[in-house]
Write an enzyme that holds these catalytic residues in place. Structure first.
Site, mmCIF file in Angstrom:
data_model
loop_
_atom_site.group_PDB
_atom_site.id
_atom_site.type_symbol
_atom_site.label_atom_id
_atom_site.label_comp_id
_atom_site.label_asym_id
_atom_site.label_seq_id
_atom_site.Cartn_x
_atom_site.Cartn_y
_atom_site.Cartn_z
ATOM 1 C CG ASP A 1 -4.607 -9.216 28.722
ATOM 2 O OD1 ASP A 1 -4.581 -8.010 28.394
ATOM 3 O OD2 ASP A 1 -3.663 -9.993 28.514
ATOM 4 C CG PHE A 2 -7.698 -6.019 23.842
ATOM 5 C CD1 PHE A 2 -9.013 -6.187 23.436
ATOM 6 C CD2 PHE A 2 -6.758 -5.623 22.889
ATOM 7 C CE1 PHE A 2 -9.389 -5.969 22.113
ATOM 8 C CE2 PHE A 2 -7.118 -5.396 21.571
ATOM 9 C CZ PHE A 2 -8.452 -5.567 21.186
ATOM 10 C CG ASP A 3 -3.213 -7.093 22.852
ATOM 11 O OD1 ASP A 3 -3.391 -6.974 21.640
ATOM 12 O OD2 ASP A 3 -3.135 -6.114 23.631
ATOM 13 C CG ASP B 1 -2.551 -13.739 26.656
ATOM 14 O OD1 ASP B 1 -2.785 -12.619 27.175
ATOM 15 O OD2 ASP B 1 -1.757 -13.883 25.701
#
Length: 286
Positions: free
Chosen positions: A45-47, A234
């Site tokens: 995931d990025f964020d 997250d």
């Protein structure tokens, strides 16, 4: 299967990990096994994973240490970013190294599909007329929820509409979330996802688990079997991807931050993810 690494006695899933400590010993041992498996996929995931969470989503950027580790890792390993962001938005914020595959829209878009016949031009399957009409309605009804509520706004994606409440007062955010889920989120044919300070309503099936499975299949078909997948996320929307993977078959699942999770391992923050990726790049480079 054991509880997530970092859980204290009796804490079980949902216990918090301390940020800045680096990968726990059990995770390091699993990374060593993972790195030795030949062809593997690292999906992130990025964020909240590569980039710290910020109030203005367009300002999110990967930590420099994570960006440097990705640059090294992609030279030896299949790497993908799997995000709820639309593909173009993800590309603009992540600024990934060449060779990194992008999966956006909670698994509904892939950079591998950009320009492919039958796609929408943005890496996703074209919507039917009925789905397009539903998507238009979802956007309009979420606009109505946001109107008059300070800090609440609506984002349009190619396959979904998203209600953002991060900048709203807590009671306003709770009210807007409840209205979105009970109203447009309950319409026939709508696929609803609730994440951190967002409600995403899709005109198609949403889910990072399906996106990771399809990516694994596409990579395997193009270049030989992918032996194992590491996925780090997250948000509650990442639980779908954790559930789609099998630690018993060599897959590695990592939860970033606190909260209940099905992931086998846990680290505390994006800083710890950067350390994890640097270690994995070292191991894969040997």
């Amino acid at each position: 299967m054991s509880g997530p690494t970092g859980a204290g006695p009796g804490a079980g899933p949902g216990s918090d990990a301390e940020p800045g400590a680096g990968p726990p010993a059990e995770l390091v041992a699993e990374l060593e096994r993972f790195a030795a498996r030949g062809r593997v996929l690292v999906a992130l995931d990025f964020d909240g994973v590569l980039a710290p969470i910020v109030d203005e989503p367009s300002a999110a950027r990967a930590l420099p240490a994570s960006a440097a580790a990705l640059e090294r890792l992609v030279a030896t390993t299949d790497v993908a970013l799997v995000s709820g962001r639309a593909l173009d938005d993800l590309r603009a914020c992540a600024q990934p190294p060449a060779g990194v595959v992008l999966v956006g829209g909670h698994g509904t878009q892939s950079s591998l599909d950009e320009g492919v016949d039958g796609a929408d031009g943005a890496g996703g399957a074209a919507l039917s007329a009925e789905q397009a009409a539903l998507l238009e309605r979802l956007g309009a009804e979420l606009d109505a929820v946001a109107t008059g509520r300070e800090g609440v706004h609506v984002e349009r994606k190619p396959m979904s509409a998203v209600l953002h409440t991060r900048r709203a007062a807590r009671e306003v955010a709770a009210e807007a979330t409840a209205l979105a889920l009970a109203g447009p989120g309950a319409l026939p044919g709508v696929h609803a996802l609730r994440g951190k300070e967002v409600v995403e309503l899709g005109a198609v099936q949403l889910g990072k688990g399906g996106g990771v499975r399809r990516l694994r299949e596409a990579l395997s078909a193009a270049g030989g079997p992918v032996g194992a997948v590491l996925f780090a996320g997250d948000d509650v929307t990442d639980e779908d991807a954790f559930a789609a993977l099998s630690p018993d078959a060599g897959d590695v699942t990592v939860k970033v931050g606190g909260g209940p999770t099905a992931a086998r391992h846990r680290v505390g923050s994006p800083r710890d993810v950067a350390a994890l990726l640097a270690l994995l790049a070292d191991l894969r480079g040997r």
